[in-house]
Design a protein around this motif. Sequence first.
Motif, PDB file in Angstrom:
ATOM      1  N   UNK A  70      31.263  22.467   9.096  1.00 54.81           N
ATOM      2  CA  UNK A  70      32.390  22.172   8.212  1.00 54.81           C
ATOM      3  C   UNK A  70      33.704  22.188   8.989  1.00 54.81           C
ATOM      4  N   UNK A  71      33.857  23.135   9.909  1.00 51.74           N
ATOM      5  CA  UNK A  71      35.045  23.132  10.770  1.00 51.74           C
ATOM      6  C   UNK A  71      35.031  21.916  11.698  1.00 51.74           C
ATOM      7  N   UNK A  72      33.870  21.602  12.266  1.00 49.09           N
ATOM      8  CA  UNK A  72      33.774  20.432  13.142  1.00 49.09           C
ATOM      9  C   UNK A  72      34.129  19.146  12.389  1.00 49.09           C
ATOM     10  N   UNK A  73      33.773  19.069  11.122  1.00 53.09           N
ATOM     11  CA  UNK A  73      34.079  17.882  10.326  1.00 53.09           C
ATOM     12  C   UNK A  73      35.582  17.737  10.088  1.00 53.09           C
ATOM     13  N   UNK A  74      36.331  18.810  10.291  1.00 55.72           N
ATOM     14  CA  UNK A  74      37.780  18.783  10.105  1.00 55.72           C
ATOM     15  C   UNK A  74      38.537  18.492  11.395  1.00 55.72           C
ATOM     16  N   UNK A  75      37.817  18.101  12.454  1.00 55.42           N
ATOM     17  CA  UNK A  75      38.486  17.829  13.726  1.00 55.42           C
ATOM     18  C   UNK A  75      38.857  16.353  13.841  1.00 55.42           C
ATOM     19  N   UNK A  76      39.737  16.092  14.796  1.00 59.22           N
ATOM     20  CA  UNK A  76      40.304  14.756  14.968  1.00 59.22           C
ATOM     21  C   UNK A  76      39.464  13.834  15.843  1.00 59.22           C
ATOM     22  N   UNK A 113      32.657  13.191   8.256  1.00 60.68           N
ATOM     23  CA  UNK A 113      33.941  13.814   8.560  1.00 60.68           C
ATOM     24  C   UNK A 113      34.546  14.276   7.241  1.00 60.68           C
ATOM     25  N   UNK A 114      35.368  15.297   7.300  1.00 66.24           N
ATOM     26  CA  UNK A 114      36.116  15.722   6.120  1.00 66.24           C
ATOM     27  C   UNK A 114      37.218  14.688   5.866  1.00 66.24           C
ATOM     28  N   UNK A 115      37.648  14.543   4.615  1.00 63.79           N
ATOM     29  CA  UNK A 115      38.719  13.589   4.336  1.00 63.79           C
ATOM     30  C   UNK A 115      40.039  13.995   5.008  1.00 63.79           C
ATOM     31  N   UNK A 116      40.181  15.276   5.282  1.00 62.60           N
ATOM     32  CA  UNK A 116      41.400  15.794   5.910  1.00 62.60           C
ATOM     33  C   UNK A 116      40.985  16.390   7.243  1.00 62.60           C
ATOM     34  N   UNK A 117      41.552  15.938   8.357  1.00 68.49           N
ATOM     35  CA  UNK A 117      41.106  16.341   9.690  1.00 68.49           C
ATOM     36  C   UNK A 117      42.279  16.831  10.539  1.00 68.49           C
ATOM     37  N   UNK A 132      42.489  19.610  12.539  1.00 66.93           N
ATOM     38  CA  UNK A 132      42.191  20.409  13.740  1.00 66.93           C
ATOM     39  C   UNK A 132      41.968  19.484  14.930  1.00 66.93           C
ATOM     40  N   UNK A 133      42.666  19.751  16.017  1.00 62.35           N
ATOM     41  CA  UNK A 133      42.480  18.951  17.233  1.00 62.35           C
ATOM     42  C   UNK A 133      41.091  19.231  17.793  1.00 62.35           C
ATOM     43  N   UNK A 134      40.438  18.190  18.277  1.00 66.73           N
ATOM     44  CA  UNK A 134      39.109  18.352  18.860  1.00 66.73           C
ATOM     45  C   UNK A 134      39.262  19.048  20.217  1.00 66.73           C
ATOM     46  N   UNK A 135      38.381  19.994  20.483  1.00 69.18           N
ATOM     47  CA  UNK A 135      38.443  20.795  21.707  1.00 69.18           C
ATOM     48  C   UNK A 135      37.846  20.030  22.883  1.00 69.18           C
TER      49      UNK A 135
END
Length: 192
Positions: A113-119, A136-140, A142-145
């Motif tokens: 769920x956190x990964x789905x919120x990444x860019x 992906x979440x509709x709202x993303x 969090x910058x991808x690491x």
Amino acid sequence: MPSIITHAAVPLALWCAADRGRIPSWLLAAGVVAAMLPDADVLAFVLHIPYADALGHRGASHSLLFAGVLAMLAAFWCLLCQPRLAPTQRGPTLASTVQAAVFVFICAASHPLLDAMTSGGLGVALAWPWSEQRFFAPWRPIRVSPFAPQFFSARGIATLLSELRWVWLPLAGAVVAWKLIQPAPAAPRDLS
């Protein structure tokens, strides 16, 4: 993906929000491991498994089925091993076994769920094996690491700041709010 460090935020927040002793240390450790374990699939890169493959990064190990399997393992651990860890205490109850399973499920499910919120990335295979679609979440926000070699670069620091803003601070705020709305413990009554 958020950094491996940030995946531990959810189990730590749940532990902080719980009453003292409600989540034993072994269960907290299991929750942290369950929250981080899906990223063991980066070994797929070494094995030349394509990213988009079901066994690739953010594939099967990021599914709710995988979280369920980890939850069942936690329940079995609680049932089979806990009495031997503390022979002077009662064995696990059904409630403690269910608690262990639910806690580990939530911790493991928080990872995709956190990964789905990444860019970035290809999304997460939440519904695997029934569907290989990546979500992906509709709202993303969090910058991808970046992966390990670039983690301590400027991009890695920007990612950590993004995780602080969008994961750690909201969870800390939720824990504080939860503690504030909890009723005060009842004081023992003086019968004299």
